[in-house]
Design a protein around this motif. Structure first.
Motif, mmCIF file in Angstrom:
data_model
loop_
_atom_site.group_PDB
_atom_site.id
_atom_site.type_symbol
_atom_site.label_atom_id
_atom_site.label_comp_id
_atom_site.label_asym_id
_atom_site.label_seq_id
_atom_site.Cartn_x
_atom_site.Cartn_y
_atom_site.Cartn_z
ATOM 1 N N SER A 83 0.823 -1.206 0.000
ATOM 2 C CA SER A 83 0.000 0.000 0.000
ATOM 3 C C SER A 83 0.862 1.263 0.000
ATOM 4 C CB SER A 83 -0.954 0.015 1.193
ATOM 5 O OG SER A 83 -0.246 0.212 2.394
ATOM 6 N N LEU A 84 2.164 1.095 0.177
ATOM 7 C CA LEU A 84 3.092 2.220 0.170
ATOM 8 C C LEU A 84 3.724 2.355 -1.205
ATOM 9 C CD1 LEU A 84 5.010 1.614 3.526
ATOM 10 C CD2 LEU A 84 3.110 3.177 3.126
ATOM 11 N N SER A 85 4.062 3.577 -1.559
ATOM 12 C CA SER A 85 4.822 3.777 -2.797
ATOM 13 C C SER A 85 6.214 3.179 -2.598
ATOM 14 C CB SER A 85 4.933 5.267 -3.122
ATOM 15 O OG SER A 85 5.784 5.914 -2.184
ATOM 16 N N GLU A 86 6.898 2.937 -3.688
ATOM 17 C CA GLU A 86 8.253 2.384 -3.606
ATOM 18 C C GLU A 86 9.159 3.306 -2.795
ATOM 19 O OE1 GLU A 86 11.880 1.218 -6.639
ATOM 20 O OE2 GLU A 86 9.822 0.958 -7.344
ATOM 21 N N LEU A 89 8.266 3.092 0.987
ATOM 22 C CA LEU A 89 8.767 1.850 1.568
ATOM 23 C C LEU A 89 10.278 1.921 1.771
ATOM 24 C CD1 LEU A 89 8.286 -1.000 2.581
ATOM 25 C CD2 LEU A 89 8.452 -1.795 0.200
ATOM 26 N N LYS A 90 10.980 2.427 0.777
ATOM 27 C CA LYS A 90 12.440 2.586 0.911
ATOM 28 C C LYS A 90 12.762 3.498 2.084
ATOM 29 C CE LYS A 90 13.833 1.776 -3.865
ATOM 30 N NZ LYS A 90 14.400 2.392 -5.082
ATOM 31 N N GLY A 91 11.988 4.559 2.261
ATOM 32 C CA GLY A 91 12.215 5.483 3.366
ATOM 33 C C GLY A 91 12.011 4.835 4.724
ATOM 34 N N VAL A 92 10.974 4.017 4.847
ATOM 35 C CA VAL A 92 10.704 3.315 6.109
ATOM 36 C C VAL A 92 11.854 2.355 6.428
ATOM 37 C CG1 VAL A 92 9.197 1.613 7.220
ATOM 38 C CG2 VAL A 92 8.196 3.537 5.984
ATOM 39 N N ILE A 93 12.288 1.592 5.423
ATOM 40 C CA ILE A 93 13.381 0.634 5.622
ATOM 41 C C ILE A 93 14.671 1.366 5.954
ATOM 42 C CG2 ILE A 93 14.810 -1.126 4.501
ATOM 43 C CD1 ILE A 93 12.265 -1.928 2.913
ATOM 44 N N GLU A 131 23.914 -1.616 2.463
ATOM 45 C CA GLU A 131 23.063 -2.085 1.374
ATOM 46 C C GLU A 131 22.576 -3.514 1.616
ATOM 47 O OE1 GLU A 131 26.164 -0.800 0.873
ATOM 48 O OE2 GLU A 131 25.543 1.191 0.212
ATOM 49 N N THR A 132 23.431 -4.336 2.211
ATOM 50 C CA THR A 132 23.057 -5.714 2.539
ATOM 51 C C THR A 132 21.957 -5.717 3.589
ATOM 52 O OG1 THR A 132 25.281 -6.487 2.034
ATOM 53 C CG2 THR A 132 23.913 -7.938 3.392
ATOM 54 N N LYS A 133 22.099 -4.877 4.599
ATOM 55 C CA LYS A 133 21.087 -4.799 5.655
ATOM 56 C C LYS A 133 19.750 -4.337 5.074
ATOM 57 C CE LYS A 133 19.840 -5.142 9.918
ATOM 58 N NZ LYS A 133 19.645 -6.441 10.523
ATOM 59 N N ILE A 134 19.779 -3.375 4.151
ATOM 60 C CA ILE A 134 18.553 -2.906 3.490
ATOM 61 C C ILE A 134 17.871 -4.072 2.777
ATOM 62 C CG2 ILE A 134 17.683 -1.487 1.571
ATOM 63 C CD1 ILE A 134 18.263 0.278 3.908
ATOM 64 N N ARG A 135 18.646 -4.851 2.020
ATOM 65 C CA ARG A 135 18.078 -6.002 1.286
ATOM 66 C C ARG A 135 17.523 -7.049 2.250
ATOM 67 N NH1 ARG A 135 22.650 -5.091 -1.882
ATOM 68 N NH2 ARG A 135 23.753 -6.833 -0.942
ATOM 69 N N HIS A 181 6.835 2.006 12.527
ATOM 70 C CA HIS A 181 7.895 1.114 12.992
ATOM 71 C C HIS A 181 7.888 -0.170 12.172
ATOM 72 C CE1 HIS A 181 8.177 3.609 16.595
ATOM 73 N NE2 HIS A 181 6.853 3.593 16.607
ATOM 74 N N LEU A 182 9.018 -0.838 12.167
ATOM 75 C CA LEU A 182 9.104 -2.200 11.645
ATOM 76 C C LEU A 182 9.260 -3.118 12.838
ATOM 77 C CD1 LEU A 182 11.530 -1.838 8.595
ATOM 78 C CD2 LEU A 182 9.045 -1.903 8.597
#
Length: 86
Positions: A14-17, A20-24, A43-47, A70-71
């Motif tokens: 439901s989030l834009s790309e 979502l990238k910003g939340v992560i 970058e590995t942690k993001i993935r 939050h995640l």
């Protein structure tokens, strides 16, 4: 005293790309860089976090009481729901 509202799960699709990238990105930055004996590249942690969200192991949660996102693990989310409804 007002009763606290339960957390709300936000489906990742439901989030834009960009959102979502910003939340992560925000989550990974808050977590810091100390991952134990071996350093994990940013970058590995993001993935890794992205995959956990895709698998459903981690969920995006909006807390209406603090108006923050939050995640959390699926298990943590269930505990939050139970305590908010108690």
């Amino acid at each position: 005293m007002e009763k606290e509202l339960p957390p709300i799960e936000i489906p990742s699709d439901s989030l834009s790309e960009d959102a979502l990238k910003g939340v992560i990105d925000n989550f990974v930055q808050r977590e810091g860089t100390d991952y134990g004996a071996e350093e994990i590249h940013y970058e590995t942690k993001i993935r890794q976090v992205q995959r956990q969200i895709e698998k459903g192991d981690v969920v995006i949660v909006f807390d209406p009481n603090s108006e923050s996102v939050h995640l959390v693990t699926k298990h943590e989310f269930r505990k939050l729901q139970i305590s908010a409804n108690a």
